[in-house]
Design a protein around this motif. Structure first.
Motif: not given
Length: 289
Positions: A229-255
């Protein structure tokens, strides 16, 4: 190998009921590669090109019904405002020739975890319309459509008829990592969609698991922390935590295309960047309004 050429959609459903072992083919951009390399040899091919019912796009309220035969080039040209992430993903598919022939319906039929359209479909909460001659129409939420590696939820006598998507209510972005921008299978890919009307976030991960994946913990984390409702620049900590949670949700393999650790790292970077682009657009739109 038999080649089945129906007169129309109803006839195609009849042929599929009679020959559930037939492989549907539209643009052929996946099927013909498998045939040429002798990776698969179906008993029959069912050509859907005569089914003109699959080539239209209809608007119904705030939703779009995209026929399974609509090529990527039409999505890029005509639907980039309504479906930005899907249009962005479509631009990365193959060469111009492939984009002229390839379809989202074919991507769904192949169900490859590396398919470029899948992350955008997940992030936008797509619904897949399928049909059979015996049971009629069935609507499958995209989260339930991917079953395993190159396996989808279609019954043997069913064909994909259309994809349903809501017009974007907020910014959407797609990004992928590959050796070049197009004509390459993604090492990993990611899509994010902001849904301001419901104050929710959609995500999609490609080429980093046995199926395309949704990063649900990342969605819930971000939806609760975005100042809608009151958009403002996102703290870097929020963006980094979002990225970490996305990476944690993946299930990659080596190929041969990349290591699992590299894919996780790349996904965290893609997620941070895509979120930054989307949120900057949202802030700018709100200020302009």
């Amino acid at each position: 190998m038999d080649f089945l050429r129906p007169e129309n959609w109803s006839h195609a459903l009849e042929l599929k009921a009679e020959r559930p072992d037939a492989r549907a083919i539209q643009g052929g951009t996946d099927v013909m590669v498998e045939l040429n390399f002798d990776h698969s040899r179906p008993a029959a091919l069912l050509d859907l090109n005569p089914c003109r019912e699959l080539f239209g796009v209809q608007a119904e309220g705030n939703r779009l019904r995209i026929g399974a035969g609509v090529p990527y080039v039409k999505i890029i040209r005509d639907l980039h405002r309504q479906l930005p992430a899907l249009a962005q993903a479509s631009r990365t598919v193959g060469s111009p020739q492939i984009r002229n022939r390839g379809t989202v319906g074919g991507n769904l039929g192949a169900a490859s975890p590396a398919g470029d359209s899948h992350p955008a479909l997940l992030a936008a909460n797509a619904v897949i319309e399928v049909e059979s001659a015996a049971r009629g129409t069935r609507m499958i939420p995209v989260d339930d459509f991917y079953v395993w590696v190159k396996r989808n939820a279609l019954e043997p006598d069913e064909l994909i008829r259309a994809i349903w998507l809501e017009n974007a209510s907020g910014p959407q972005y797609f990004a992928k990592v590959g050796t070049r921008n197009a004509m390459v299978i993604a090492v990993c890919s990611f899509a994010v969609a902001l849904h301001p009307e419901t104050k929710t976030v959609g995500t999609g991960i490609g080429s980093a698991g046995p199926t395309p994946l949704r990063a649900t913990p990342a969605e819930e984390f971000l939806a609760a922390r975005l100042p809608w409702d009151d958009p403002a620049p996102l703290p870097d900590a929020v963006r980094r935590e979002f990225g970490a949670l996305v990476a944690a949700a993946s299930k990659p393999i080596d190929d041969v295309r990349g290591a699992a650790d590299y894919r996780r790292h790349a996904l965290s970077v893609l997620a941070r960047r895509a979120l930054g682009w989307a949120w900057n657009d949202y802030v700018a739109e709100r200020k302009a309004a």
